[in-house]
Each structure stands twice: as structure tokens, then as C-alpha cells.
Design a protein around this motif. Structure first.
Motif, PDB file in Angstrom:
ATOM      1  N   PRO A 197     -18.169  -5.621  45.794  1.00 56.89           N
ATOM      2  CA  PRO A 197     -19.545  -4.243  45.570  1.00 56.89           C
ATOM      3  C   PRO A 197     -20.166  -4.221  47.511  1.00 56.89           C
ATOM      4  CG  PRO A 197     -19.739  -6.940  44.678  1.00 56.89           C
ATOM      5  CD  PRO A 197     -18.595  -6.322  45.202  1.00 56.89           C
ATOM      6  N   PRO A 198     -20.703  -3.579  47.947  1.00 55.78           N
ATOM      7  CA  PRO A 198     -21.545  -2.199  46.410  1.00 55.78           C
ATOM      8  C   PRO A 198     -20.882  -0.405  45.587  1.00 55.78           C
ATOM      9  CG  PRO A 198     -22.139  -1.640  48.725  1.00 55.78           C
ATOM     10  CD  PRO A 198     -21.013  -2.463  49.333  1.00 55.78           C
ATOM     11  N   PHE A 199     -19.136  -1.166  46.415  1.00 54.78           N
ATOM     12  CA  PHE A 199     -18.139   0.334  46.079  1.00 54.78           C
ATOM     13  C   PHE A 199     -18.656  -0.129  44.151  1.00 54.78           C
ATOM     14  CE2 PHE A 199     -16.870   0.123  50.073  1.00 54.78           C
ATOM     15  CZ  PHE A 199     -17.822   1.022  50.745  1.00 54.78           C
ATOM     16  N   SER A 200     -18.615  -1.122  43.331  1.00 58.24           N
ATOM     17  CA  SER A 200     -17.502  -1.901  43.006  1.00 58.24           C
ATOM     18  C   SER A 200     -18.393  -2.724  42.306  1.00 58.24           C
ATOM     19  CB  SER A 200     -16.427  -1.233  42.234  1.00 58.24           C
ATOM     20  OG  SER A 200     -16.438  -1.868  41.325  1.00 58.24           O
ATOM     21  N   ASN A 201     -18.871  -2.874  40.705  1.00 56.68           N
ATOM     22  CA  ASN A 201     -19.377  -4.642  41.051  1.00 56.68           C
ATOM     23  C   ASN A 201     -18.719  -5.162  39.533  1.00 56.68           C
ATOM     24  OD1 ASN A 201     -21.763  -4.128  41.709  1.00 56.68           O
ATOM     25  ND2 ASN A 201     -23.160  -2.643  40.296  1.00 56.68           N
ATOM     26  N   LEU A 202     -17.413  -4.307  39.734  1.00 57.07           N
ATOM     27  CA  LEU A 202     -16.034  -4.673  38.344  1.00 57.07           C
ATOM     28  C   LEU A 202     -15.363  -6.006  38.860  1.00 57.07           C
ATOM     29  CD1 LEU A 202     -14.515  -1.660  38.255  1.00 57.07           C
ATOM     30  CD2 LEU A 202     -16.195  -2.590  36.417  1.00 57.07           C
ATOM     31  N   ASP A 238      -5.272  -8.619  47.900  1.00 58.83           N
ATOM     32  CA  ASP A 238      -6.180  -8.259  49.431  1.00 58.83           C
ATOM     33  C   ASP A 238      -7.990  -8.987  49.202  1.00 58.83           C
ATOM     34  OD1 ASP A 238      -7.643  -7.518  51.185  1.00 58.83           O
ATOM     35  OD2 ASP A 238      -5.724  -5.341  51.600  1.00 58.83           O
ATOM     36  N   SER A 239      -8.542  -9.576  50.060  1.00 59.47           N
ATOM     37  CA  SER A 239      -9.322 -10.760  50.834  1.00 59.47           C
ATOM     38  C   SER A 239     -10.509  -9.407  50.787  1.00 59.47           C
ATOM     39  CB  SER A 239      -9.395 -11.930  51.071  1.00 59.47           C
ATOM     40  OG  SER A 239      -9.088 -11.366  52.241  1.00 59.47           O
ATOM     41  N   GLU A 240     -10.525  -8.482  51.901  1.00 58.46           N
ATOM     42  CA  GLU A 240     -10.638  -7.538  52.303  1.00 58.46           C
ATOM     43  C   GLU A 240     -11.471  -6.607  51.469  1.00 58.46           C
ATOM     44  OE1 GLU A 240      -9.806  -6.634  56.745  1.00 58.46           O
ATOM     45  OE2 GLU A 240     -10.282  -9.225  57.073  1.00 58.46           O
ATOM     46  N   GLU A 241      -9.963  -5.391  50.968  1.00 56.63           N
ATOM     47  CA  GLU A 241      -9.808  -4.824  50.333  1.00 56.63           C
ATOM     48  C   GLU A 241      -9.117  -4.701  49.624  1.00 56.63           C
ATOM     49  OE1 GLU A 241      -8.957  -1.396  52.648  1.00 56.63           O
ATOM     50  OE2 GLU A 241     -10.009  -1.408  53.953  1.00 56.63           O
ATOM     51  N   PRO A 242     -10.109  -5.828  48.373  1.00 53.67           N
ATOM     52  CA  PRO A 242      -9.037  -5.855  46.776  1.00 53.67           C
ATOM     53  C   PRO A 242      -9.099  -4.608  45.924  1.00 53.67           C
ATOM     54  CG  PRO A 242     -11.071  -7.456  47.345  1.00 53.67           C
ATOM     55  CD  PRO A 242     -11.307  -6.334  48.518  1.00 53.67           C
TER      56      PRO A 242
END
Length: 216
Positions: free
Chosen positions: A191-196, A182-186
């Protein structure tokens, strides 16, 4: 009187010039004489078992720990791990770093040099867990993480919590694969929710093949 003053001053000066260590103390400190003193059994007993294994069940495996060791040290030093627990004591962090400095040896006489060879990613749980799920998914998807309802702790819990999102007849159409791409919510979240890091196309293809083979 002045004579005794200069004698005492000379003696103190002479003492201050004496080396702190005798030359013999440095005779065996060259890199050629270096021998590892810390091994995986000690790391497992003092750190992995009491502080990590409750969430990272695959850390009982030497290869997994060695592969992720820099990331483990970083997460421990930054106090992000252990999750929902007191920070690792400084002496244990020092022990972990010392083990890394020594090359993270398995045991005193490592019989198999192939243990240092990084194998390519394969469509199996062991391989995907080591190279993909552990570094990119597990930080949230574990019993104490942000998303425990999908648990990547081990193969059985992952399959149990993801079975409804897997299409065995058309693996590429699985909801799991759609979320990864998913390009919008993969997943992992952007980021900023994850830097993985996101999964690469090759990694996603291997996950698809893993589903196609029945999740071995």
C-alpha cells in the motif's frame, strides 16, 4: 344524509383492512420448499462470456468462479470490474448476487458433491492460478491491467512473459521469487499502490516447487 356518509366511510375502512395477499400465496415459501432457479450456464452466458472472459480466461471454469465469487461481486459492485469497460448493468449484478444467495449451484442436479471441497494448494498451474495468481496477481497482470507486459491470463502467456525471470536450475534464485520476497518492493506492491495481500511463505514455496517441476 349522515347515514349514507357513515356507510361509505365504513366500506372504505373495511377495504383498507383487507390483506394484500391471500394466505394461499405464502403456502410454499418456507425454506424447505426452496429450490434453486439460477445455474452456472446462465451466469456464464449473460455475465462471464460477454463481460469477463476477455481478461479472466479461467472464469470459464465453474470451480474458479465459485471460489472467487464474493471477490467478483465486490469488484463488480464497486465498479472496478469489468476493467476499462462500462459497469455491469444492475440487473446482471442482481442476478450474480441471487446466484450466490442460492449457493451458486452448477446445475439442477449436481451429480458430484466433491465440487464444493476446497483442495489444498499444489505446484500446478491450475492450483496456483486459482489460489494465488488470480486473487493476488491478475488484477494488474492482464492485457488491460497496469502491468500487461507480464500477463497472467493463462499458463502460456505467463510463461512466455516470465521465462527470462525464471531460473530452472535454482528455482529459489529466480528473479520472480526474489520479487515476491522483496521486503521493500514486493509483488504484489505494498500500500498505497496495492491493497492486495502478499504471498505467504507457503505459497512462495509452492511457486518454487512449481518451477522445480517444470511449470506443470
Amino acid at each position: 344524509m349522515q347515514f349514507f356518509y357513515w356507510v361509505i366511510l365504513f366500506l372504505f375502512s373495511a377495504c383498507s383492512l383487507e390483506p394484500r395477499h391471500s394466505p394461499s400465496q405464502f403456502e410454499n415459501t418456507s425454506s424447505e420448499s426452496f429450490k434453486a432457479t439460477i445455474f452456472f450456464d446462465e451466469i456464464k452466458e449473460k455475465i462471464i462470456n460477454p463481460h469477463c472472459l476477455i481478461c479472466h480466461s479461467n472464469y470459464s471454469n465453474y470451480q474458479t468462479v465459485k471460489f472467487h465469487l464474493p471477490a467478483i461481486i465486490n469488484s463488480v459492485a464497486s465498479k472496478r470490474m469489468p476493467l476499462n469497460a462500462p459497469p455491469l448493468p444492475e440487473d446482471l449484478l442482481d442476478l450474480l448476487e441471487a446466484w450466490l444467495d442460492e449457493g451458486a449451484p452448477l446445475e439442477k442436479n449436481e451429480p458430484d458433491e466433491s465440487q464444493d471441497i476446497i483442495q489444498p494448494l499444489n505446484p500446478t498451474w491450475d492450483s496456483l492460478s486459482l489460489y494465488v495468481f488470480e486473487p493476488k496477481c491478475f488484477v494488474c497482470h492482464n492485457p488491460k491491467g497496469e502491468a500487461p507486459w507480464v500477463d497472467f491470463s493463462n499458463r502460456s502467456t505467463m510463461i512466455k512473459t516470465l521465462i527470462e525471470h525464471i531460473n530452472f536450475s535454482q528455482p529459489e534464485n529466480s528473479n520472480l521469487i526474489h520479487r515476491l520476497k522483496d521486503s521493500e518492493e514486493p509483488m504484489p506492491p505494498l500500500p498505497p499502490f496495492s491493497n492486495l495481500p502478499q504471498l505467504t511463505e507457503d505459497e512462495i514455496n509452492v511457486v518454487v516447487e512449481w518451477i522445480n517441476r517444470g511449470l506443470p
